[in-house]
Write a protein that holds these residues in place. Structure first.
Motif, PDB file in Angstrom:
ATOM      1  N   LEU A   1       1.365   5.061  -4.545  1.00 30.31           N
ATOM      2  CA  LEU A   1       1.720   6.422  -4.035  1.00 30.31           C
ATOM      3  C   LEU A   1       1.344   6.589  -2.562  1.00 30.31           C
ATOM      4  CD1 LEU A   1       1.181   9.564  -6.126  1.00 30.31           C
ATOM      5  CD2 LEU A   1      -0.210   9.344  -3.964  1.00 30.31           C
ATOM      6  N   GLN A   2       0.310   5.906  -2.061  1.00 35.01           N
ATOM      7  CA  GLN A   2      -0.297   6.029  -0.583  1.00 35.01           C
ATOM      8  C   GLN A   2       1.147   5.295   0.353  1.00 35.01           C
ATOM      9  OE1 GLN A   2      -2.413   8.181   0.381  1.00 35.01           O
ATOM     10  NE2 GLN A   2      -2.632   8.655  -1.891  1.00 35.01           N
ATOM     11  N   ALA A   3       1.720   4.244  -0.223  1.00 38.39           N
ATOM     12  CA  ALA A   3       2.522   3.611   0.693  1.00 38.39           C
ATOM     13  C   ALA A   3       3.884   4.492   0.678  1.00 38.39           C
ATOM     14  CB  ALA A   3       2.761   2.150   0.036  1.00 38.39           C
ATOM     15  N   VAL A   4       4.216   5.166  -0.280  1.00 39.21           N
ATOM     16  CA  VAL A   4       5.379   6.130  -0.559  1.00 39.21           C
ATOM     17  C   VAL A   4       5.192   7.320   0.555  1.00 39.21           C
ATOM     18  CG1 VAL A   4       6.965   7.568  -1.752  1.00 39.21           C
ATOM     19  CG2 VAL A   4       6.204   5.348  -2.744  1.00 39.21           C
ATOM     20  N   LYS A   5       3.825   7.675   0.427  1.00 39.81           N
ATOM     21  CA  LYS A   5       3.419   8.881   0.983  1.00 39.81           C
ATOM     22  C   LYS A   5       3.555   8.723   2.774  1.00 39.81           C
ATOM     23  CE  LYS A   5      -0.012  11.640  -0.103  1.00 39.81           C
ATOM     24  NZ  LYS A   5      -1.353  12.219  -0.547  1.00 39.81           N
TER      25      LYS A   5
END
Length: 182
Positions: free
Chosen positions: A62-66
Motif C-alpha cells: 500500500l505505501q509503495a502505491v501511495k
C-alpha cells in the motif's frame, strides 16, 4: 625570409585554432553522452513508473502505491489507504503474470514554446491472477502541470477486469485524485 616567418606563424596559429576547435567538439560530444545517461525520456519514465506500480501491486504494498501518487491524492483523500486497498480487493487473487510494461506516448499543451502540461496514459495489459481473471491497468501520469503542480505523478488509476475470451472490459475500479473518495 620575412614572408617565411609570417607564414610559419600563420600555420602555427591555424594548427592551434584547429586543435582548440577539435577539443571543443570532443568535449561537447562527451558531455552529450554523459548527460544523456542522466536524462530519461517520457517513455522511460512511464516504463519505470509502470514497473514500480506493478511491483507494488504484486506484493500488495500500500505505501509503495501511495508513494507513486501525486501530492493532491495525498492531501485530499482521507480514505486513500482504503481506496488503494480497494485495488487489491478488486483483483481476484494474487497477480501471477503480466506483459512487460512499456512507455506510453505522451501528450500535453504548450504556450510560447514551453510545456504547460505534459502527461501520459500508460497501459499494463494481460495481468493474470491466481483467481483465473485477466486485468488491464491504465493510469494518468503528469510530468508537467503548470496550472496544477500538485497533480504531478499518478493522478488516477483505472483497473479493468477483462472478458477472458476477447479482452473486452467487464467492470472497472477507478481511483482519481480529482474525485474525492470520501
Amino acid at each position: 625570409m620575412d614572408k617565411l616567418v609570417r607564414r610559419g606563424n600563420a600555420t602555427k596559429i591555424g594548427k592551434i585554432f584547429l586543435s582548440s576547435f577539435l577539443c571543443l567538439i570532443f568535449l561537447s560530444l562527451s558531455g552529450c553522452v554523459r548527460s544523456s545517461g542522466d536524462y530519461l525520456t517520457d517513455e522511460q519514465i512511464t516504463e519505470q513508473v509502470s514497473n514500480e506500480l506493478m511491483e507494488a501491486l504484486v506484493i500488495e504494498d500500500l505505501q509503495a502505491v501511495k508513494a507513486l501518487l501525486c501530492p493532491y491524492f495525498q492531501e485530499t483523500h482521507s480514505e486513500l489507504d482504503k481506496e488503494i486497498s480497494g485495488i487489491f480487493d478488486f483483483m481476484d487473487g494474487d497477480i501471477i503474470s503480466y506483459d512487460e510494461p512499456d512507455g506510453a506516448l505522451s501528450g500535453g499543451a504548450t504556450t510560447d514554446w514551453e510545456w504547460v502540461e505534459k502527461s501520459a496514459i500508460p497501459e499494463i495489459v494481460n495481468i493474470k491472477t491466481t483467481g483465473g481473471k485477466k486485468y488491464t491497468i491504465s493510469y494518468m501520469y503528469y510530468f508537467i502541470n503548470k496550472e496544477n503542480p500538485e497533480l504531478l505523478g499518478i493522478a488516477y488509476i483505472n483497473v479493468v477486469l477483462n472478458n477472458d475470451k476477447d479482452d473486452t472490459p467487464i467492470i472497472q475500479y477507478i481511483i482519481d485524485a480529482e474525485e474525492s473518495g470520501d
